[in-house]
Motif scaffolding. Structure first.
Motif, PDB file in Angstrom:
ATOM      1  N   VAL A  25     -11.575  15.288  -4.946  1.00  0.00           N
ATOM      2  CA  VAL A  25     -12.397  14.285  -4.251  1.00  0.00           C
ATOM      3  C   VAL A  25     -12.778  14.858  -2.890  1.00  0.00           C
ATOM      4  CG1 VAL A  25     -12.390  12.012  -3.171  1.00  0.00           C
ATOM      5  CG2 VAL A  25     -11.251  12.313  -5.373  1.00  0.00           C
ATOM      6  N   LEU A  55     -15.114  10.419  -0.068  1.00  0.00           N
ATOM      7  CA  LEU A  55     -14.166   9.451   0.504  1.00  0.00           C
ATOM      8  C   LEU A  55     -14.860   8.567   1.533  1.00  0.00           C
ATOM      9  CD1 LEU A  55     -10.833  11.413   1.162  1.00  0.00           C
ATOM     10  CD2 LEU A  55     -11.137   9.480  -0.381  1.00  0.00           C
ATOM     11  N   LEU A 115      -0.288   9.429   2.970  1.00  0.00           N
ATOM     12  CA  LEU A 115      -1.655   9.179   2.511  1.00  0.00           C
ATOM     13  C   LEU A 115      -2.633  10.196   3.095  1.00  0.00           C
ATOM     14  CD1 LEU A 115      -3.540   7.374   0.860  1.00  0.00           C
ATOM     15  CD2 LEU A 115      -3.739   5.862   2.839  1.00  0.00           C
ATOM     16  N   THR A 116      -2.421  10.555   4.360  1.00  0.00           N
ATOM     17  CA  THR A 116      -3.263  11.597   4.967  1.00  0.00           C
ATOM     18  C   THR A 116      -3.128  12.899   4.168  1.00  0.00           C
ATOM     19  OG1 THR A 116      -2.947  10.607   7.150  1.00  0.00           O
ATOM     20  CG2 THR A 116      -3.715  12.886   7.105  1.00  0.00           C
ATOM     21  N   MET A 149       0.273   7.054  -6.506  1.00  0.00           N
ATOM     22  CA  MET A 149      -0.860   7.952  -6.737  1.00  0.00           C
ATOM     23  C   MET A 149      -0.422   9.418  -6.736  1.00  0.00           C
ATOM     24  SD  MET A 149      -4.338   6.703  -4.890  1.00  0.00           S
ATOM     25  CE  MET A 149      -3.716   5.889  -3.435  1.00  0.00           C
ATOM     26  N   TRP A 182       0.831  -1.213   0.000  1.00  0.00           N
ATOM     27  CA  TRP A 182       0.000   0.000   0.000  1.00  0.00           C
ATOM     28  C   TRP A 182       0.861   1.257   0.000  1.00  0.00           C
ATOM     29  CZ3 TRP A 182       0.354   3.742   3.629  1.00  0.00           C
ATOM     30  CH2 TRP A 182       0.887   3.402   4.871  1.00  0.00           C
ATOM     31  N   GLU A 183       2.058   1.167   0.580  1.00  0.00           N
ATOM     32  CA  GLU A 183       2.928   2.348   0.590  1.00  0.00           C
ATOM     33  C   GLU A 183       3.332   2.721  -0.835  1.00  0.00           C
ATOM     34  OE1 GLU A 183       5.003   1.945   5.003  1.00  0.00           O
ATOM     35  OE2 GLU A 183       6.268   1.793   3.227  1.00  0.00           O
ATOM     36  N   TYR A 214       4.572   6.822   5.273  1.00  0.00           N
ATOM     37  CA  TYR A 214       3.542   6.723   4.237  1.00  0.00           C
ATOM     38  C   TYR A 214       2.117   6.831   4.766  1.00  0.00           C
ATOM     39  CZ  TYR A 214       6.837   6.390   0.527  1.00  0.00           C
ATOM     40  OH  TYR A 214       7.814   6.722  -0.372  1.00  0.00           O
ATOM     41  N   ARG A 215       1.933   6.640   6.077  1.00  0.00           N
ATOM     42  CA  ARG A 215       0.619   6.908   6.643  1.00  0.00           C
ATOM     43  C   ARG A 215       0.371   8.420   6.568  1.00  0.00           C
ATOM     44  NH1 ARG A 215      -1.677   7.382  11.724  1.00  0.00           N
ATOM     45  NH2 ARG A 215       0.304   7.070  12.816  1.00  0.00           N
ATOM     46  N   LEU A 273      -2.311  13.173   1.088  1.00  0.00           N
ATOM     47  CA  LEU A 273      -2.907  12.976  -0.233  1.00  0.00           C
ATOM     48  C   LEU A 273      -4.431  13.165  -0.162  1.00  0.00           C
ATOM     49  CD1 LEU A 273      -1.804  12.249  -3.012  1.00  0.00           C
ATOM     50  CD2 LEU A 273      -2.117   9.827  -2.461  1.00  0.00           C
ATOM     51  N   GLU A 274      -5.038  12.595   0.878  1.00  0.00           N
ATOM     52  CA  GLU A 274      -6.486  12.778   1.063  1.00  0.00           C
ATOM     53  C   GLU A 274      -6.822  14.256   1.233  1.00  0.00           C
ATOM     54  OE1 GLU A 274      -7.199   8.457   3.320  1.00  0.00           O
ATOM     55  OE2 GLU A 274      -6.783  10.276   4.465  1.00  0.00           O
ATOM     56  N   ALA A 297       0.371   4.333  -2.539  1.00  0.00           N
ATOM     57  CA  ALA A 297       0.169   5.723  -2.120  1.00  0.00           C
ATOM     58  C   ALA A 297       1.203   6.626  -2.799  1.00  0.00           C
ATOM     59  CB  ALA A 297       0.277   5.835  -0.596  1.00  0.00           C
ATOM     60  N   PHE A 298       2.422   6.138  -2.873  1.00  0.00           N
ATOM     61  CA  PHE A 298       3.494   6.887  -3.535  1.00  0.00           C
ATOM     62  C   PHE A 298       3.149   7.104  -5.008  1.00  0.00           C
ATOM     63  CE2 PHE A 298       7.510   6.843  -5.940  1.00  0.00           C
ATOM     64  CZ  PHE A 298       8.215   7.849  -5.294  1.00  0.00           C
ATOM     65  N   VAL A 319      -6.261  16.405  -2.209  1.00  0.00           N
ATOM     66  CA  VAL A 319      -7.289  16.221  -3.240  1.00  0.00           C
ATOM     67  C   VAL A 319      -8.606  16.878  -2.824  1.00  0.00           C
ATOM     68  CG1 VAL A 319      -6.288  14.132  -4.283  1.00  0.00           C
ATOM     69  CG2 VAL A 319      -8.012  13.894  -2.462  1.00  0.00           C
TER      70      VAL A 319
END
Lengths: 205, 119
Positions: free
Chosen positions: B91, B96, B78-79, B35, B28-29, B74-75, B81-82, B32-33, B85
């Motif tokens: 988004v 979400l 991702l935060t 994306m 998943w890391e 990466y957590r 990234l959310e 996320a990278f 966007v």
């Protein structure tokens, strides 16, 4: 070993980890809105397939090739033997090492809900996650192996192992001939990721 | 793409890496990278904007006194990234949240070993 054996997951369904869930959520929305192309993401991820962790699995295999005691331990209790080298997953899943011999070739399928021992194998290759690979590997393992350039003698038995959420597999490939006296480091370079999934053999020196 | 990766190395501090480039601890890391790289490539944000957003998330983590030794990099990624966007109107948070429930539901009804897909 077909797909109909009991995939006991406690409650019959699948689970996604918190981070997998968040990644899937965002990715599916971005794809839908046309912001990212899933094929482009796969291509980018593919460049890192072998980059998750420092190819820990190859070290495990090389050690098993030179150290009979470690090999016995690995086949007896792979989770503990591998943990002794400092490689552990986050979920504490049970890991089983499958020994390839001149008579038996093992091959592993299923990453469809992240059942892949990535702490020792790195990122699952994109093809490994595809539904065609999984179903064909079960029905026609020799055909799949041929596509990977591996032709096994007729008298070798091919065993296909389907991972579950609780049990993941690492194939212990046969040590290539002509590597007597090699160091672990040198041997580890012969251990490919595919050889530890069973879709390849260890490289010849 | 390679030029892009060089830009990431230059602009984004703290990306875990070894001699050959970024490293990931879990699939998943890498997703996320990837994306973030894809969104940047499409012009959704600049690396400067991305670095600022990531820094903001990491600063909040530190203020809350959470562990910040790189393991959770990466957590936080991702935060961020959310968040970016949502800010860019790509988004929304509501979208979400709704989609997250759909995935949870899809996982629950999917027998283990089958691909988890949305209906």
């Amino acid at each position: 070993m077909s797909g109909d054996h009991d995939h006991d997951h406690g409650h019959g369904g699948s689970e996604l980890s918190e981070m997998d869930l968040r990644v899937r959520t965002l990715e599916s929305l971005l794809v839908e809105k046309g912001y990212v192309d899933p094929a482009a993401l796969d291509r980018l991820i593919e460049t890192y397939e072998t980059k998750i962790g420092p190819r820990n699995g190859a070290r495990v295999v090389a050690k098993a090739w030179v150290d009979a005691k470690f090999r016995a331990w690995l086949l007896e209790d792979a989770s503990a033997a591998i943990a002794s080298l400092g490689f552990t997953g986050r979920q504490g899943e049970h890991l089983i090492a499958l020994e390839n011999t001149p008579r038996v070739h093992n091959m592993v399928v299923c990453t469809l809900c992240s059942c892949y021992p990535w702490p020792v194998l790195g990122l699952p290759p994109v093809w490994y996650k595809s539904a065609p690979y999984r179903s064909r590997a079960v029905i026609d393992p020799r055909g799949v192996l041929r596509e990977f350039g591996v032709t096994l003698p007729e008298d070798v038995e091919v065993r296909v192992w389907d991972s579950t959420a609780e049990v993941r597999y690492l194939v212990l490939p046969q040590r290539p001939a002509g590597t007597g006296g090699w160091s672990e480091d040198r041997l580890a370079d012969l251990v490919t990721r595919d050889s530890m999934i069973g879709t390849g053999l260890a490289l010849d020196p | 793409m390679m030029a892009d990766l060089e830009a990431i190395e230059r602009e984004i501090p703290g990306v875990p890496r070894d001699a050959e480039g970024p490293v990931f601890k879990a699939p998943w890391e890498a997703q996320a990278f990837a994306m973030a790289v894809a969104l940047h490539e499409r012009g959704a944000f600049s690396w400067k904007e991305w670095a600022a957003c990531l820094a903001e998330v990491i600063a909040e983590v530190r203020r809350r006194g959470e562990v910040d030794d790189g393991r959770e990099y990466y957590r936080h990624w991702l935060t961020a990234l959310e968040r970016i966007v949502a800010r860019k109107g790509i988004v929304t948070d509501a979208l979400l949240e709704g989609r997250r429930h759909e995935w949870e539901e899809a996982a629950r009804r999917t027998p283990h070993g089958q691909p988890i897909v949305l209906e």
